[in-house]
Design a protein around this motif. Sequence first.
Motif, PDB file in Angstrom:
ATOM      1  N   PRO A  40       5.552  10.251   0.953  1.00  0.00           N
ATOM      2  CA  PRO A  40       6.236  11.541   1.119  1.00  0.00           C
ATOM      3  C   PRO A  40       7.453  11.488   2.038  1.00  0.00           C
ATOM      4  CG  PRO A  40       3.884  11.776   1.542  1.00  0.00           C
ATOM      5  CD  PRO A  40       4.150  10.329   1.316  1.00  0.00           C
ATOM      6  N   ALA A  41       7.513  10.524   2.937  1.00  0.00           N
ATOM      7  CA  ALA A  41       8.679  10.423   3.815  1.00  0.00           C
ATOM      8  C   ALA A  41       9.948  10.153   3.015  1.00  0.00           C
ATOM      9  CB  ALA A  41       8.466   9.312   4.845  1.00  0.00           C
ATOM     10  N   TRP A  42       9.835   9.444   1.908  1.00  0.00           N
ATOM     11  CA  TRP A  42      10.997   9.142   1.076  1.00  0.00           C
ATOM     12  C   TRP A  42      11.116  10.063  -0.132  1.00  0.00           C
ATOM     13  CZ3 TRP A  42       8.224   4.786   2.976  1.00  0.00           C
ATOM     14  CH2 TRP A  42       8.930   4.029   3.905  1.00  0.00           C
ATOM     15  N   GLN A  46       3.908  18.238   2.630  1.00  0.00           N
ATOM     16  CA  GLN A  46       2.956  17.805   3.637  1.00  0.00           C
ATOM     17  C   GLN A  46       2.115  18.999   4.048  1.00  0.00           C
ATOM     18  OE1 GLN A  46       4.755  16.319   7.170  1.00  0.00           O
ATOM     19  NE2 GLN A  46       2.840  15.633   8.057  1.00  0.00           N
ATOM     20  N   GLN A  47       0.816  18.810   4.123  1.00  0.00           N
ATOM     21  CA  GLN A  47      -0.070  19.889   4.512  1.00  0.00           C
ATOM     22  C   GLN A  47      -0.394  19.763   5.988  1.00  0.00           C
ATOM     23  OE1 GLN A  47      -3.487  19.797   2.009  1.00  0.00           O
ATOM     24  NE2 GLN A  47      -2.355  20.315   0.171  1.00  0.00           N
ATOM     25  N   ASP A  83       0.838  -1.201   0.000  1.00  0.00           N
ATOM     26  CA  ASP A  83       0.000   0.000   0.000  1.00  0.00           C
ATOM     27  C   ASP A  83       0.872   1.250   0.000  1.00  0.00           C
ATOM     28  OD1 ASP A  83      -2.303  -1.516   0.129  1.00  0.00           O
ATOM     29  OD2 ASP A  83      -2.277  -1.561   2.316  1.00  0.00           O
ATOM     30  N   ILE A  84       2.016   1.159   0.654  1.00  0.00           N
ATOM     31  CA  ILE A  84       2.953   2.282   0.762  1.00  0.00           C
ATOM     32  C   ILE A  84       4.331   1.761   0.390  1.00  0.00           C
ATOM     33  CG2 ILE A  84       4.027   3.895   2.344  1.00  0.00           C
ATOM     34  CD1 ILE A  84       1.520   3.711   4.067  1.00  0.00           C
ATOM     35  N   ASP A  85       5.039   2.518  -0.432  1.00  0.00           N
ATOM     36  CA  ASP A  85       6.404   2.131  -0.771  1.00  0.00           C
ATOM     37  C   ASP A  85       7.270   3.385  -0.924  1.00  0.00           C
ATOM     38  OD1 ASP A  85       5.826   3.176  -3.252  1.00  0.00           O
ATOM     39  OD2 ASP A  85       5.852   1.281  -4.297  1.00  0.00           O
TER      40      ASP A  85
END
Length: 97
Positions: free
Chosen positions: A45-47, A52-53, A38-40
């Motif tokens: 956004p961390a990678w 980021q709002q 689901d996240i990679d």
Amino acid sequence: MKSEIHPNYHSIKVVMTDGTEFTTRSTWGKEGDVMHLDIDPKSHPAWTGGQQQLLDRGGRLSRFQKKFSGFLKEDGKGESKGAAKSAQKSEKKAEKK
């Protein structure tokens, strides 16, 4: 070494969010299973360093911005009350000497 205490280490296929696939070895699932992420690192956004709002829930963010809006301003208008009082005291001491 005891037998049957270690997990089964086998090959699985991992599918990234953009559809790319790679094969790796894991203890997850069974031989030949497919893991869909689901996240990679390609999309999170961390990678990626994405924007980021900040969400204002209950006015917390606006209260914080109001409280610290003048903090660290160079023109002197943003001084806190404590800093302004200490500056006045040091000026009075200098005048007495």
